[in-house]
Design a protein around this motif. Structure first.
Motif, short mmCIF file in Angstrom:
data_model
loop_
_atom_site.label_atom_id
_atom_site.label_comp_id
_atom_site.label_asym_id
_atom_site.label_seq_id
_atom_site.Cartn_x
_atom_site.Cartn_y
_atom_site.Cartn_z
N TYR A 121 52.95 20.84 38.96
CA TYR A 121 52.84 21.63 40.18
C TYR A 121 51.42 22.18 40.21
CZ TYR A 121 53.80 25.29 36.74
OH TYR A 121 53.76 26.09 35.63
N SER A 122 51.06 22.82 41.31
CA SER A 122 49.67 23.25 41.46
C SER A 122 49.25 24.17 40.32
CB SER A 122 49.51 23.95 42.80
OG SER A 122 48.17 24.34 42.96
N THR A 123 48.08 23.88 39.75
CA THR A 123 47.57 24.64 38.59
C THR A 123 47.37 26.13 38.92
OG1 THR A 123 45.36 24.01 39.30
CG2 THR A 123 46.34 22.71 37.53
N ILE A 124 47.17 26.41 40.19
CA ILE A 124 46.84 27.79 40.58
C ILE A 124 47.92 28.79 40.18
CG2 ILE A 124 47.84 27.70 42.92
CD1 ILE A 124 44.44 29.15 42.45
N PHE A 125 49.17 28.33 40.12
CA PHE A 125 50.26 29.29 39.88
C PHE A 125 50.43 29.62 38.41
CE2 PHE A 125 51.30 27.17 43.96
CZ PHE A 125 50.94 28.25 44.74
N ASN A 126 49.57 29.06 37.58
CA ASN A 126 49.59 29.41 36.16
C ASN A 126 48.57 30.49 35.82
OD1 ASN A 126 51.72 27.78 35.48
ND2 ASN A 126 50.42 25.99 35.18
N TYR A 127 48.05 31.16 36.87
CA TYR A 127 47.18 32.31 36.64
C TYR A 127 47.97 33.58 36.96
CZ TYR A 127 43.30 29.01 36.37
OH TYR A 127 42.47 28.00 35.99
N PRO A 128 47.71 34.65 36.21
CA PRO A 128 48.51 35.88 36.43
C PRO A 128 48.02 36.71 37.63
CG PRO A 128 46.91 36.21 34.66
CD PRO A 128 46.73 34.78 35.12
N THR A 129 48.93 37.51 38.18
CA THR A 129 48.56 38.44 39.26
C THR A 129 48.48 39.85 38.66
OG1 THR A 129 50.93 38.31 39.79
CG2 THR A 129 49.43 37.29 41.33
N LEU A 130 47.27 40.30 38.41
CA LEU A 130 47.07 41.53 37.64
C LEU A 130 47.11 42.80 38.47
CD1 LEU A 130 44.21 40.26 35.27
CD2 LEU A 130 46.68 40.17 34.92
N THR A 131 46.63 42.74 39.70
CA THR A 131 46.61 43.96 40.52
C THR A 131 47.10 43.62 41.93
OG1 THR A 131 44.41 43.68 41.53
CG2 THR A 131 44.48 44.68 39.33
N TRP A 132 47.31 44.65 42.73
CA TRP A 132 47.75 44.43 44.12
C TRP A 132 46.72 43.60 44.89
CZ3 TRP A 132 51.59 43.91 47.20
CH2 TRP A 132 51.38 43.91 48.58
N ALA A 133 45.45 43.75 44.55
CA ALA A 133 44.41 42.99 45.26
C ALA A 133 44.62 41.48 45.08
CB ALA A 133 43.02 43.39 44.76
N ASP A 134 45.28 41.10 44.00
CA ASP A 134 45.55 39.67 43.78
C ASP A 134 46.45 39.11 44.88
OD1 ASP A 134 44.19 40.31 41.48
OD2 ASP A 134 45.47 39.13 40.16
N ILE A 135 47.33 39.96 45.40
CA ILE A 135 48.21 39.50 46.47
C ILE A 135 47.37 39.22 47.73
CG2 ILE A 135 50.23 40.13 47.90
CD1 ILE A 135 50.73 39.51 44.84
N GLY A 136 46.36 40.06 47.95
CA GLY A 136 45.43 39.80 49.05
C GLY A 136 44.64 38.53 48.82
N ALA A 137 44.11 38.39 47.60
CA ALA A 137 43.28 37.22 47.30
C ALA A 137 44.10 35.93 47.36
CB ALA A 137 42.64 37.39 45.92
N ILE A 138 45.34 35.98 46.93
CA ILE A 138 46.18 34.78 46.97
C ILE A 138 46.42 34.36 48.42
CG2 ILE A 138 48.51 33.88 46.56
CD1 ILE A 138 48.54 35.23 43.91
N GLY A 139 46.81 35.31 49.26
CA GLY A 139 47.05 34.98 50.67
C GLY A 139 45.80 34.39 51.30
N TRP A 140 44.70 35.07 51.09
CA TRP A 140 43.44 34.66 51.71
C TRP A 140 42.96 33.31 51.15
CZ3 TRP A 140 38.23 36.92 49.73
CH2 TRP A 140 37.15 36.35 50.45
N LEU A 141 42.88 33.20 49.82
CA LEU A 141 42.26 32.01 49.23
C LEU A 141 43.26 30.89 48.92
CD1 LEU A 141 39.94 33.87 46.70
CD2 LEU A 141 39.29 32.93 48.94
#
Ligand SMILES: [Fe+2]
Ligand SMILES: [Fe+2]
Length: 327
Positions: A121-141
């Protein structure tokens, strides 16, 4: 690994009935959709089964990094939006499993391949979400990169896949905007919030660029996939497009893209950017991503602990069918 795959493809294609193959290729070249009951080369079926099931797995595994933040969203509004977004991803997974099933592989086989580690599956989902800003960065990027990959798939040659993508793309654009909106608020917030936003961009930028897959030179499957219109653009073309669209968005936020080599190239009317760390990419593909083990553990536990739901649904369906027969 890629070379072997290509050799296999070439071999399978050459053993197909040449007349049927020519008719198939003419239909694809005329931009006709191939439907489940139509004749298709085995290599086409295999490539698509792999691509669609990988895509389905990515949607399902992709719920984990964000699901992790639903209970910690900073407001009720953010919680409602994130809940809707994660639920959309489940829906994407389901349409895609259904599309893949039309090629003759059962959902159970696909899930089994995921849980045993055989399917990717996509490699991106094997990185952790450390802060709330990660939710912003995931949606955006991440959703932004997904859109870039998926918009051309609305015209992919396999009908069920193309049609699934139409709805998926509409929902992805909502995902991208909700992420960007989070980033807008953080970037315009306190110094600490802005730092969080910048830190999230720093960590998600390069993995997002890797979402387009290896460079064209190392992706020998691309030529065959383009010929059969499974793919409509190459990995590098899509990556370039993504960079060109996203850099001005980072500028608008007042954030800095973490690439010292990034520069506008007037002649090509696009950005030049630094080299990706392909060692890291292949390591994550091999299952060595920072939270790969955690992700698979969560998936397997969800599958096992929710077995009763599948059993109850099957028992109910059986009962209903028996009643219909008796009536
Ligand atoms: Fe999705
Ligand atoms: Fe999404």
């Amino acid at each position: 690994m890629y070379t072997t795959e290509l050799q296999k493809t070439a071999k399978v294609v050459s053993t197909e009935d040449p007349e049927k193959l020519a008719a198939f290729e003419a239909r694809v070249a005329a931009d006709e959709f191939i439907e489940p009951k139509d004749w298709m080369p085995e290599a086409y079926r295999r490539t698509l089964t792999r691509q669609i099931s990988q895509h389905a797995h990515s949607e399902i595994v992709g719920m984990l990094p964000e699901g992790n933040w639903i209970t910690r969203a900073p407001s009720l509004r953010r919680k409602a939006i994130l809940l809707a977004k994660v639920q959309d991803e489940a829906g994407h997974g389901l349409y895609l499993y259904s599309a893949a099933e039309t090629l003759g592989t059962s959902r159970e086989e696909m899930i089994e391949a995921l849980h045993s580690g055989k399917a990717k599956y996509s490699t991106i989902f094997n990185y952790p979400t450390l802060t709330w800003a990660d939710i912003g960065a995931i949606g955006w990027l991440v959703d932004g990169a997904a859109i870039m990959n998926q918009v051309p798939l609305q015209r992919t040659s396999y009908g069920p896949y193309a049609r699934a993508m139409v709805r998926v793309c509409k929902e992805e654009s909502f995902h991208q905007r909700q992420g960007y909106e989070i980033m807008m608020h953080l970037a315009a917030g306190t110094a600490e919030q802005k730092r969080m936003a910048q830190d999230a961009l720093n960590r998600w930028w390069w993995p997002s660029l890797m979402m387009f897959g290896p460079p064209d030179a190392d992706s020998p499957n691309t030529a065959q996939s383009m010929r059969w219109r499974i793919k409509r653009d190459t990995n590098d073309e899509l990556r370039q497009k993504f960079v060109d669209i996203t850099v001005p968005q980072a500028d608008a936020l007042g954030l800095t893209v973490p690439d010292p080599d990034l520069a506008w190239n007037e002649a090509k009317q696009g950005y030049d950017f630094g080299t990706l760390d392909w060692e890291e990419f292949y390591a994550v593909v091999r299952g060595e991503g920072p939270v790969a083990k955690e992700r698979m553990k969560a998936r397997r536990e969800a599958w096992e602990s929710n077995a009763w739901v599948r059993e109850a649904a099957a028992a109910y369906a059986e009962k209903k069918a028996a009643r219909k027969e008796a009536a």
